[in-house]
Design a protein around this motif. Sequence first.
Motif, PDB file in Angstrom:
ATOM      1  N   GLY A 131       0.663  -1.523  -0.441  1.00  0.00           N
ATOM      2  CA  GLY A 131      -0.337  -0.355  -0.169  1.00  0.00           C
ATOM      3  C   GLY A 131       0.819   1.155  -0.085  1.00  0.00           C
ATOM      4  N   ALA A 132       0.210   2.548   0.504  1.00  0.00           N
ATOM      5  CA  ALA A 132       0.860   3.176  -0.360  1.00  0.00           C
ATOM      6  C   ALA A 132       1.310   3.758   0.863  1.00  0.00           C
ATOM      7  CB  ALA A 132      -0.293   4.686  -0.299  1.00  0.00           C
ATOM      8  N   LEU A 133       1.415   3.580   2.218  1.00  0.00           N
ATOM      9  CA  LEU A 133       1.578   3.364   3.538  1.00  0.00           C
ATOM     10  C   LEU A 133       2.822   2.952   3.737  1.00  0.00           C
ATOM     11  CD1 LEU A 133      -1.131   4.161   6.122  1.00  0.00           C
ATOM     12  CD2 LEU A 133       0.274   6.095   5.619  1.00  0.00           C
ATOM     13  N   GLY A 134       3.036   1.199   2.553  1.00  0.00           N
ATOM     14  CA  GLY A 134       3.912   0.564   3.340  1.00  0.00           C
ATOM     15  C   GLY A 134       5.492   0.961   1.983  1.00  0.00           C
ATOM     16  N   ARG A 135       4.794   1.731   0.883  1.00  0.00           N
ATOM     17  CA  ARG A 135       6.102   1.991   0.289  1.00  0.00           C
ATOM     18  C   ARG A 135       6.885   3.213   0.974  1.00  0.00           C
ATOM     19  NH1 ARG A 135       1.185   1.207  -3.782  1.00  0.00           N
ATOM     20  NH2 ARG A 135       1.302   3.859  -3.540  1.00  0.00           N
ATOM     21  N   ARG A 136       6.017   3.884   1.726  1.00  0.00           N
ATOM     22  CA  ARG A 136       6.374   5.231   1.764  1.00  0.00           C
ATOM     23  C   ARG A 136       7.343   5.128   3.309  1.00  0.00           C
ATOM     24  NH1 ARG A 136       4.794  10.269   0.814  1.00  0.00           N
ATOM     25  NH2 ARG A 136       3.542  10.946  -0.805  1.00  0.00           N
ATOM     26  N   LEU A 137       6.812   3.557   4.354  1.00  0.00           N
ATOM     27  CA  LEU A 137       8.032   3.284   4.459  1.00  0.00           C
ATOM     28  C   LEU A 137       8.784   2.552   4.329  1.00  0.00           C
ATOM     29  CD1 LEU A 137       8.078   2.832   7.570  1.00  0.00           C
ATOM     30  CD2 LEU A 137       6.751   0.799   7.269  1.00  0.00           C
ATOM     31  N   ALA A 138       9.260   1.889   3.257  1.00  0.00           N
ATOM     32  CA  ALA A 138       9.473   1.219   2.667  1.00  0.00           C
ATOM     33  C   ALA A 138      10.973   2.227   2.117  1.00  0.00           C
ATOM     34  CB  ALA A 138       9.671   0.146   1.349  1.00  0.00           C
ATOM     35  N   ALA A 139      10.714   3.204   1.747  1.00  0.00           N
ATOM     36  CA  ALA A 139      11.339   4.440   1.199  1.00  0.00           C
ATOM     37  C   ALA A 139      12.176   5.278   1.972  1.00  0.00           C
ATOM     38  CB  ALA A 139      10.947   5.242   0.347  1.00  0.00           C
ATOM     39  N   GLY A 140      11.555   4.926   3.232  1.00  0.00           N
ATOM     40  CA  GLY A 140      12.048   5.992   4.566  1.00  0.00           C
ATOM     41  C   GLY A 140      11.043   7.080   4.844  1.00  0.00           C
ATOM     42  N   ARG A 141      10.278   6.764   4.182  1.00  0.00           N
ATOM     43  CA  ARG A 141       9.213   8.245   3.988  1.00  0.00           C
ATOM     44  C   ARG A 141       7.570   8.730   4.547  1.00  0.00           C
ATOM     45  NH1 ARG A 141       6.983   9.433  -0.905  1.00  0.00           N
ATOM     46  NH2 ARG A 141       7.301   7.744  -1.661  1.00  0.00           N
ATOM     47  N   LEU A 142       7.428   8.456   5.842  1.00  0.00           N
ATOM     48  CA  LEU A 142       6.892   7.849   6.591  1.00  0.00           C
ATOM     49  C   LEU A 142       6.702   7.892   8.016  1.00  0.00           C
ATOM     50  CD1 LEU A 142       4.044   6.576   6.806  1.00  0.00           C
ATOM     51  CD2 LEU A 142       4.543   4.833   7.025  1.00  0.00           C
ATOM     52  N   THR A 143       7.562   9.668   8.125  1.00  0.00           N
ATOM     53  CA  THR A 143       8.290  10.772   9.261  1.00  0.00           C
ATOM     54  C   THR A 143       6.570  11.385  10.449  1.00  0.00           C
ATOM     55  OG1 THR A 143       9.127  12.000   7.923  1.00  0.00           O
ATOM     56  CG2 THR A 143      10.821  10.402   8.535  1.00  0.00           C
ATOM     57  N   GLY A 144       5.906  11.611   9.673  1.00  0.00           N
ATOM     58  CA  GLY A 144       5.457  13.042   9.926  1.00  0.00           C
ATOM     59  C   GLY A 144       3.828  13.012   9.423  1.00  0.00           C
ATOM     60  N   PRO A 145       2.822  13.615   9.914  1.00  0.00           N
ATOM     61  CA  PRO A 145       1.451  13.799   9.670  1.00  0.00           C
ATOM     62  C   PRO A 145       1.261  13.880   8.464  1.00  0.00           C
ATOM     63  CG  PRO A 145       1.803  14.949  11.224  1.00  0.00           C
ATOM     64  CD  PRO A 145       3.304  14.535  11.158  1.00  0.00           C
ATOM     65  N   GLU A 146       2.112  14.890   7.215  1.00  0.00           N
ATOM     66  CA  GLU A 146       2.094  15.449   6.330  1.00  0.00           C
ATOM     67  C   GLU A 146       2.774  13.948   4.629  1.00  0.00           C
ATOM     68  OE1 GLU A 146       6.598  15.641   7.235  1.00  0.00           O
ATOM     69  OE2 GLU A 146       4.704  15.984   7.986  1.00  0.00           O
ATOM     70  N   ASP A 147       3.020  12.667   5.813  1.00  0.00           N
ATOM     71  CA  ASP A 147       3.276  12.148   4.498  1.00  0.00           C
ATOM     72  C   ASP A 147       2.016  10.360   5.062  1.00  0.00           C
ATOM     73  OD1 ASP A 147       5.868  12.110   4.345  1.00  0.00           O
ATOM     74  OD2 ASP A 147       6.970  12.030   6.478  1.00  0.00           O
ATOM     75  N   VAL A 148       1.323  10.604   5.669  1.00  0.00           N
ATOM     76  CA  VAL A 148       0.416   9.668   6.041  1.00  0.00           C
ATOM     77  C   VAL A 148      -0.908  10.893   5.399  1.00  0.00           C
ATOM     78  CG1 VAL A 148      -2.195   9.443   7.523  1.00  0.00           C
ATOM     79  CG2 VAL A 148       0.415   9.397   8.565  1.00  0.00           C
ATOM     80  N   ALA A 149      -0.580  12.011   4.552  1.00  0.00           N
ATOM     81  CA  ALA A 149      -1.226  12.759   3.907  1.00  0.00           C
ATOM     82  C   ALA A 149      -1.403  12.905   2.236  1.00  0.00           C
ATOM     83  CB  ALA A 149      -1.974  14.729   3.749  1.00  0.00           C
ATOM     84  N   GLY A 150      -0.273  12.136   2.478  1.00  0.00           N
ATOM     85  CA  GLY A 150       0.705  11.965   0.961  1.00  0.00           C
ATOM     86  C   GLY A 150       0.155  10.475   0.621  1.00  0.00           C
ATOM     87  N   ALA A 151       0.063   9.749   1.416  1.00  0.00           N
ATOM     88  CA  ALA A 151      -0.450   7.998   1.471  1.00  0.00           C
ATOM     89  C   ALA A 151      -2.753   7.580   0.624  1.00  0.00           C
ATOM     90  CB  ALA A 151      -0.762   7.201   2.146  1.00  0.00           C
ATOM     91  N   ILE A 152      -3.323   9.453   1.521  1.00  0.00           N
ATOM     92  CA  ILE A 152      -4.648   9.568   1.483  1.00  0.00           C
ATOM     93  C   ILE A 152      -4.197   9.807   0.166  1.00  0.00           C
ATOM     94  CG2 ILE A 152      -6.317  10.733   2.201  1.00  0.00           C
ATOM     95  CD1 ILE A 152      -5.163  11.526   4.645  1.00  0.00           C
ATOM     96  N   ALA A 153      -3.746  10.858  -0.217  1.00  0.00           N
ATOM     97  CA  ALA A 153      -3.751  11.721  -1.837  1.00  0.00           C
ATOM     98  C   ALA A 153      -3.754  10.362  -3.114  1.00  0.00           C
ATOM     99  CB  ALA A 153      -2.969  12.859  -2.232  1.00  0.00           C
ATOM    100  N   GLU A 154      -3.029   9.518  -2.419  1.00  0.00           N
ATOM    101  CA  GLU A 154      -2.608   8.148  -3.346  1.00  0.00           C
ATOM    102  C   GLU A 154      -3.577   7.109  -3.062  1.00  0.00           C
ATOM    103  OE1 GLU A 154       1.232   7.201  -2.879  1.00  0.00           O
ATOM    104  OE2 GLU A 154       1.974   8.480  -2.476  1.00  0.00           O
ATOM    105  N   GLY A 155      -4.759   7.008  -2.626  1.00  0.00           N
ATOM    106  CA  GLY A 155      -5.808   6.370  -2.534  1.00  0.00           C
ATOM    107  C   GLY A 155      -5.762   5.546  -1.488  1.00  0.00           C
ATOM    108  N   ASP A 156      -4.818   5.660  -0.159  1.00  0.00           N
ATOM    109  CA  ASP A 156      -4.483   4.645   0.502  1.00  0.00           C
ATOM    110  C   ASP A 156      -5.235   4.601   1.763  1.00  0.00           C
ATOM    111  OD1 ASP A 156      -3.943   3.325   2.881  1.00  0.00           O
ATOM    112  OD2 ASP A 156      -1.936   3.096   1.965  1.00  0.00           O
ATOM    113  N   GLU A 157      -6.667   3.550   1.707  1.00  0.00           N
ATOM    114  CA  GLU A 157      -7.676   3.203   2.559  1.00  0.00           C
ATOM    115  C   GLU A 157      -7.560   2.968   4.447  1.00  0.00           C
ATOM    116  OE1 GLU A 157     -11.554   4.025   3.715  1.00  0.00           O
ATOM    117  OE2 GLU A 157     -10.650   4.808   1.518  1.00  0.00           O
ATOM    118  N   ALA A 158      -6.292   2.999   4.513  1.00  0.00           N
ATOM    119  CA  ALA A 158      -5.554   2.390   5.478  1.00  0.00           C
ATOM    120  C   ALA A 158      -5.492   3.698   6.165  1.00  0.00           C
ATOM    121  CB  ALA A 158      -4.666   1.497   6.013  1.00  0.00           C
ATOM    122  N   ALA A 159      -5.156   4.047   5.642  1.00  0.00           N
ATOM    123  CA  ALA A 159      -4.280   6.239   5.795  1.00  0.00           C
ATOM    124  C   ALA A 159      -5.639   7.033   6.165  1.00  0.00           C
ATOM    125  CB  ALA A 159      -2.986   6.778   4.905  1.00  0.00           C
TER     126      ALA A 159
END
Length: 402
Positions: free
Chosen positions: A283-311
């Motif tokens: 998922g979008a959150l998982g991909r961001r975590l793997a890339a080291g880009r899951l550090t703040g609320p703005e990253d959760v917002a980015g995952a929402i913009a990509e359609g991640d329902e969990a985010a």
Amino acid sequence: MRLPAKATHQQTRAINQGLVLRTLYDLGPISRAEVARLTGLTRTTVSELVGELLGEGLVEEVGRGPSSGGKAPILVRVIPDARLVIGLDLGEDAFVGALVDLRGGIHHRVVEPIEGRDGAAALAAVERVVDELIAAAPEGTLLGVGVGTPGLVDTVTGTIRWAVNLDWQDLPLGRMLSERTRLPAYVANDSRAAAMGEHLFDLDRRAPNLVAIKLGTGIGAGIVIGGELLQGDGFGAGEIGHTSVVDDGAACRCGRFGCLETVASSRAIMAEAQRAAADDPDGALGRRLAAGRLTGPEDVAGAIAEGDEAARRIAVAAGRWLGRSIAGLVGVLDIHHVVLLGTVTALGPDWLDAVREEATRRALGLLTRDLRIELGGAADDVVLLGASALLLSRELGLVPAR
């Protein structure tokens, strides 16, 4: 009970000067005659007081306004950089200081990383920031020092009763800074300082009553009633972050369980996001975590913009818990203007919609009919500006002209 003594001529003059200055600050450029009309003071009194402000270099004449049949009136306004305040934000990762003018403009900035320092080492860092800002200020412009800090603060004496992350207890920071700088110094909790900043500098949306909620790793509210900061009997008004909202909830840093901070702070939101990312690596959150880009609320917002329902679910859940707490504030205070500040506001519209919907659903309909829940100003500088606003309101009386 002893009745208050009659105000002296000097006290009355000081009150009138504050009234004139507030009117010029809020409504200038404006003519002396219009100031007299709005304040109820005589034209002679207003002219004398404006003359004093001109002599002190606080205001200036800026041409003439439209004529109503006679001679066109001379307009007067407050000079934004006539005075500067040393504003300090004693944040979790760094101490930030700046020279702030009367309109909230920042003229010089100093950043001192904390890097885990507390106690005497943290106090020495505060002093270094202040010393550098004093050296950078033009001679004769400094009005004082305003400080916003985490923790429980006695704003009357400027004493930090308890700031756990800085290991400060009963620290008379206001007195210490005043003695060091030979200037007035005021200290407030960071959330309460942020409320004063929104109240003083946001002229377009200013209301006499305001709740400003700062949302980061901690959560706190600043409450302004009639232009004055509400302190509470023990200087803890607005400590909503450590009010329990979840039965049998998670342990909180304060030692209790189910506090608002455990479900609506950036720390709680990112913990949920990390778990969701681990559960769904594709998922979008998982991909961001793997890339080291899951550090703040703005990253959760980015995952929402990509359609991640969990985010989206994480953001909505956090928003609903906050909305429930706001409903309680509205029910107690009947305040129509709530401003949200801090890093959590980066979660975006799904989160904000959830906050608004839950607050409206949970409070009495008559009280929420005119309720406005909005995002506040510049997130990075909100505490710094608020600490400056606190000093300006105390030293120059820059609360709203009524």
